[in-house]
Design a protein around this motif. Structure first.
Motif, PDB file in Angstrom:
ATOM      1  N   ASN A  54       1.490   4.608   0.338  1.00 45.04           N
ATOM      2  CA  ASN A  54       0.785   4.165  -1.022  1.00 45.04           C
ATOM      3  C   ASN A  54       1.429   4.892  -2.025  1.00 45.04           C
ATOM      4  N   ASP A  56       0.995   5.013  -5.236  1.00 49.47           N
ATOM      5  CA  ASP A  56       0.668   5.863  -6.255  1.00 49.47           C
ATOM      6  C   ASP A  56       0.346   7.395  -5.876  1.00 49.47           C
ATOM      7  N   LYS A  57       0.502   7.676  -4.685  1.00 47.23           N
ATOM      8  CA  LYS A  57       0.507   9.068  -4.131  1.00 47.23           C
ATOM      9  C   LYS A  57       1.733   9.871  -3.870  1.00 47.23           C
ATOM     10  N   GLY A 100       1.968  14.767  -0.416  1.00 44.48           N
ATOM     11  CA  GLY A 100       0.851  13.891  -1.140  1.00 44.48           C
ATOM     12  C   GLY A 100       0.096  12.818  -0.384  1.00 44.48           C
ATOM     13  N   GLN A 101       0.500  12.897   0.954  1.00 41.38           N
ATOM     14  CA  GLN A 101      -0.418  12.111   1.936  1.00 41.38           C
ATOM     15  C   GLN A 101      -0.059  10.340   1.386  1.00 41.38           C
ATOM     16  N   ALA A 102       1.252   9.992   1.089  1.00 38.47           N
ATOM     17  CA  ALA A 102       1.548   8.702   0.640  1.00 38.47           C
ATOM     18  C   ALA A 102       1.697   8.087   1.798  1.00 38.47           C
TER      19      ALA A 102
END
Length: 303
Positions: A54, A56-57, A100-102
């Motif tokens: 992701n 965005d993260k 960030g857990q992206a």
């Protein structure tokens, strides 16, 4: 513990109200034989765990790049890029260090006992509502042995069981599962095999045979037939009338139209895939109203 007692789960969802009697806990198993153009769970299709990203993260810290043992990641101005040929999907090192857990993984190995332990955390809650365990996917019967092990474990613990199925499975597998079920949710997407193949990648002959086989073998098993309504694919009055009449011809069957939604679209981006369905964002309100009137006419609600 034998391999049949282990499988790949990609989500456990609590407090669902649309996926079986009462308020069940949903267990999503990875793997599906179909490739529906509108699929809202693309992470369910492949059997193996999958890395998702992701952007965005993403914090742009580069920890994942430095950690990757296969050197499969690189950081560029627009985020992380992955060499899929080098990447080891079983590694998970990058996701473990991502602040960030992206980077996350869809899918983890669990045992049948672990699944039921998780489900039983909600026992006091779903017992009051008449809920329990609902197996979903993907197609849970893609992991047939694991599916049966979960149902056997649920039976030992007196947990109510339901299953969502597309019906594309060996007859002996679906019959074995239905022998341990309290409730079956079964999708009928189209009655024309060629149209079904264009929309899902496979014809519907086995699906319709399995529905008949289940109804014959277990005449009292409640079956909830559902049609995901997709613009341009099956939002046709004559087709829906035929599907509803099929449902009406069987005992202990309920029927429901499920209007199309795009809530899973962003997950294709996380997996580096394009969303395959190019039709309208929603079913036309006038068409939906007419189709619902057909359902009510042919298959009125039962108290």
């Amino acid at each position: 513990m034998s391999d049949k007692n282990r499988g790949t789960v990609f989500n456990i969802q609590r407090y669902s109200v649309h996926d079986g009697p009462g308020i069940p806990t949903l267990v999503f198993l990875k793997g599906c034989p179909l490739r529906c153009l509108w699929c809202s769970n693309p992470e369910s299709q492949e059997a193996a765990p999958q890395l998702a990203y992701n952007a965005d993260k993403c914090l742009g810290c580069g920890r994942c790049v430095a950690t990757c043992p296969q050197q499969a990641l690189r950081l560029e101005q627009d985020g992380i890029h992955r060499d899929r040929e080098r990447c080891d999907s079983a590694c998970r090192a990058c996701a473990e260090v991502c602040p960030g857990q992206a980077l996350t993984f869809y899918g983890k190995t669990m045992t049948a006992r672990e699944v039921l332990d998780k489900v039983e955390e909600d026992a006091a809650f779903y017992a009051r509502s008449g809920g329990g365990l609902t197996l979903s996917g993907g197609e849970p019967l893609q992991q047939g042995d694991f599916c049966l092990s979960i149902l056997e474990e649920a039976e030992h613990r007196a947990v109510h069981t339901a299953m969502e199925s597309c019906g594309q499975a060996p007859e002996e597998t679906i019959l074995a599962a239905c022998g341990k079920l309290d409730y079956l949710l079964f999708d009928i997407k189209h009655l024309d095999s060629e149209a079904h193949k264009k929309a899902t990648g496979m014809g519907n002959e086995r699906i319709l045979r399995n529905l008949a086989a289940v109804r014959s073998a277990y005449p009292h098993l409640p079956i909830h037939l559902r049609t995901p309504l997709i613009p341009g694919i099956n939002d046709d009055e004559e087709l829906i009338r035929r599907i509803v009449e099929l449902a009406r011809s069987m005992d202990a069957v309920h029927y429901e139209l499920l209007p199309y939604h795009r809530m899973g679209e962003q997950k294709y981006r996380f997996l580096g895939r394009e969303y395959p369905y190019g039709g309208p964002a929603q079913v036309d309100a006038g068409i939906l109203a007419r189709l619902r009137s057909i359902v009510e006419e042919v298959f009125p609600e039962k108290d």
